[in-house]
Design an enzyme around this catalytic site. Sequence first.
Site, PDB file in Angstrom:
ATOM      1  N   ASP A  74      -5.327  18.232   6.421  1.00  0.00           N
ATOM      2  CA  ASP A  74      -4.904  18.568   4.966  1.00  0.00           C
ATOM      3  C   ASP A  74      -5.219  19.940   4.476  1.00  0.00           C
ATOM      4  OD1 ASP A  74      -4.650  18.778   2.118  1.00  0.00           O
ATOM      5  OD2 ASP A  74      -5.880  17.063   1.824  1.00  0.00           O
ATOM      6  N   ASN A 127      -4.795  21.492   1.642  1.00  0.00           N
ATOM      7  CA  ASN A 127      -5.209  21.364   0.172  1.00  0.00           C
ATOM      8  C   ASN A 127      -4.790  22.714  -0.549  1.00  0.00           C
ATOM      9  OD1 ASN A 127      -8.245  19.706   0.893  1.00  0.00           O
ATOM     10  ND2 ASN A 127      -6.782  18.992  -0.797  1.00  0.00           N
ATOM     11  N   GLU A 144      -5.236   5.737   2.560  1.00  0.00           N
ATOM     12  CA  GLU A 144      -6.255   6.752   2.707  1.00  0.00           C
ATOM     13  C   GLU A 144      -7.478   5.775   2.352  1.00  0.00           C
ATOM     14  OE1 GLU A 144      -7.284  11.314   1.569  1.00  0.00           O
ATOM     15  OE2 GLU A 144      -6.583  10.213  -0.012  1.00  0.00           O
ATOM     16  N   ASP A 188      -0.593   9.723  -5.743  1.00  0.00           N
ATOM     17  CA  ASP A 188      -2.054   9.388  -6.201  1.00  0.00           C
ATOM     18  C   ASP A 188      -1.567   8.169  -7.512  1.00  0.00           C
ATOM     19  OD1 ASP A 188      -5.000  10.665  -6.611  1.00  0.00           O
ATOM     20  OD2 ASP A 188      -4.096   9.880  -8.511  1.00  0.00           O
ATOM     21  N   LYS A 237      -8.393  11.989   8.928  1.00  0.00           N
ATOM     22  CA  LYS A 237      -7.795  13.204   8.282  1.00  0.00           C
ATOM     23  C   LYS A 237      -9.027  13.971   7.815  1.00  0.00           C
ATOM     24  CE  LYS A 237      -6.379  13.436   3.928  1.00  0.00           C
ATOM     25  NZ  LYS A 237      -5.227  13.251   2.779  1.00  0.00           N
ATOM     26  N   GLU A 245      -0.561  18.175   5.676  1.00  0.00           N
ATOM     27  CA  GLU A 245      -0.751  17.802   4.170  1.00  0.00           C
ATOM     28  C   GLU A 245      -0.975  19.279   3.114  1.00  0.00           C
ATOM     29  OE1 GLU A 245      -3.056  15.111   1.095  1.00  0.00           O
ATOM     30  OE2 GLU A 245      -3.009  14.615   3.517  1.00  0.00           O
ATOM     31  N   HIS A 260      -3.000   7.962  -2.059  1.00  0.00           N
ATOM     32  CA  HIS A 260      -4.117   9.090  -2.057  1.00  0.00           C
ATOM     33  C   HIS A 260      -5.380   8.234  -2.773  1.00  0.00           C
ATOM     34  CE1 HIS A 260      -5.973  12.608  -4.078  1.00  0.00           C
ATOM     35  NE2 HIS A 260      -6.234  12.740  -2.848  1.00  0.00           N
ATOM     36  N   GLU A 319      -0.041  13.958  -3.692  1.00  0.00           N
ATOM     37  CA  GLU A 319      -1.115  13.555  -4.371  1.00  0.00           C
ATOM     38  C   GLU A 319      -1.149  14.315  -5.647  1.00  0.00           C
ATOM     39  OE1 GLU A 319      -4.870  15.995  -3.167  1.00  0.00           O
ATOM     40  OE2 GLU A 319      -3.933  15.164  -1.259  1.00  0.00           O
ATOM     41  N   LYS A 338      -9.896  18.110   6.627  1.00  0.00           N
ATOM     42  CA  LYS A 338      -9.576  19.389   5.985  1.00  0.00           C
ATOM     43  C   LYS A 338      -9.185  20.525   6.808  1.00  0.00           C
ATOM     44  CE  LYS A 338     -10.101  16.974   2.017  1.00  0.00           C
ATOM     45  NZ  LYS A 338      -8.961  16.693   1.420  1.00  0.00           N
TER      46      LYS A 338
END
Length: 368
Positions: free
Chosen positions: A204, A206, A326, A279, A173, A230, A306, A256, A175
Amino acid sequence: MASTSPDWTFAPMKITSIRTTPVLAPLTRPVRTASGTIDRFPLVLIDVDTDAGVQGHAYAQVYLPELLAALEQTVASLASMTIGLPLAPRDVHAHLLRRCRLFGMKGLLGAALGGLDMALWDAWARARGQPLARALGAELRPLRAYYSVGLYSAAEVVAIAEETLAAGFAGLKIKAGFATFAEDLAAVRAAKRALGNATALMIDYNQSQTLPEAMARCKALDGEGLEWIEEPVLADDLAGCARIAQAIATPIQIGENFHGPSEMRAAIEACASDLVMPDAQFIHGVTGWLEASALAQAAGLPMSSHTFVEASAQLLCGAPTAHWIEVLDAAGGLRQAPLQIKGGMLLPWDSPGIGLAWREDMVARHRV
């Protein structure tokens, strides 16, 4: 005649003290995101003592070193409400929720609850001499694992992909969220080429995109063979997540930032994602995770984890819809036992509790 009545007198072990240690944990590489870089991971180590000599170990984490002292104080304050209570994690959890009802269990308070809850369950399982998964009624089993890293350009990501393959992960994964979509797409395609078809690629965002920009980027990424996209928009924008999930074929992943099982329930009701990844800290620890796992099962949603690889490995063993674990190993530089990755799978630690024992020399070196 002697009485044959059962003896219902119990003498459970009690919590005698809980110690907190703030550290800036070393990382193999910095974690770059669209909103900043984590050079060292701010953690609060949590050590539970009982009157039977059994200990429990876990940690809470916060992304900003500026908030580390506040998190430690919050954990210590919650811990002070548990001294003298029996080591019964569900009962302690309910006690803390009642005490904090007027303030609510989000943000630092929710993080503190989650970390403390994990430490109590660790002690509970250790008292039974079993890994947490077995103590909860599940058997240990290999878990499909992906390597989780930061934001890398197309030129940089090739080395990360090669590192992923060499380490034996089944997925990677990265970002996303560069200034331009062209940079996102170039990084995705470079990573896919380097990984090959047998290794999954996730991205991801974020929470870095506005809804219109996220919709445009996610639609443009459809067909790139991603395992998931994500958090393309703000985590609490459930309507926006739902619109994107409905509009594209690539699965949308969130979770998460579920602060407790109630937020996960709301996301499921809103059809906000195709997948969930709570998470272990923010979902309110082991106690919250068990409720979240039941919610995922009822909704038929694949459930990943997470961070918190130690607790997550144990908990995913008992999750009916377990998907991916993860591996962003925040405490790895402080932990005695190394990760075990083989054939794309993470092997959970077969030791009492969640498998955490500190390297005291490293804790002392990185203590704040």
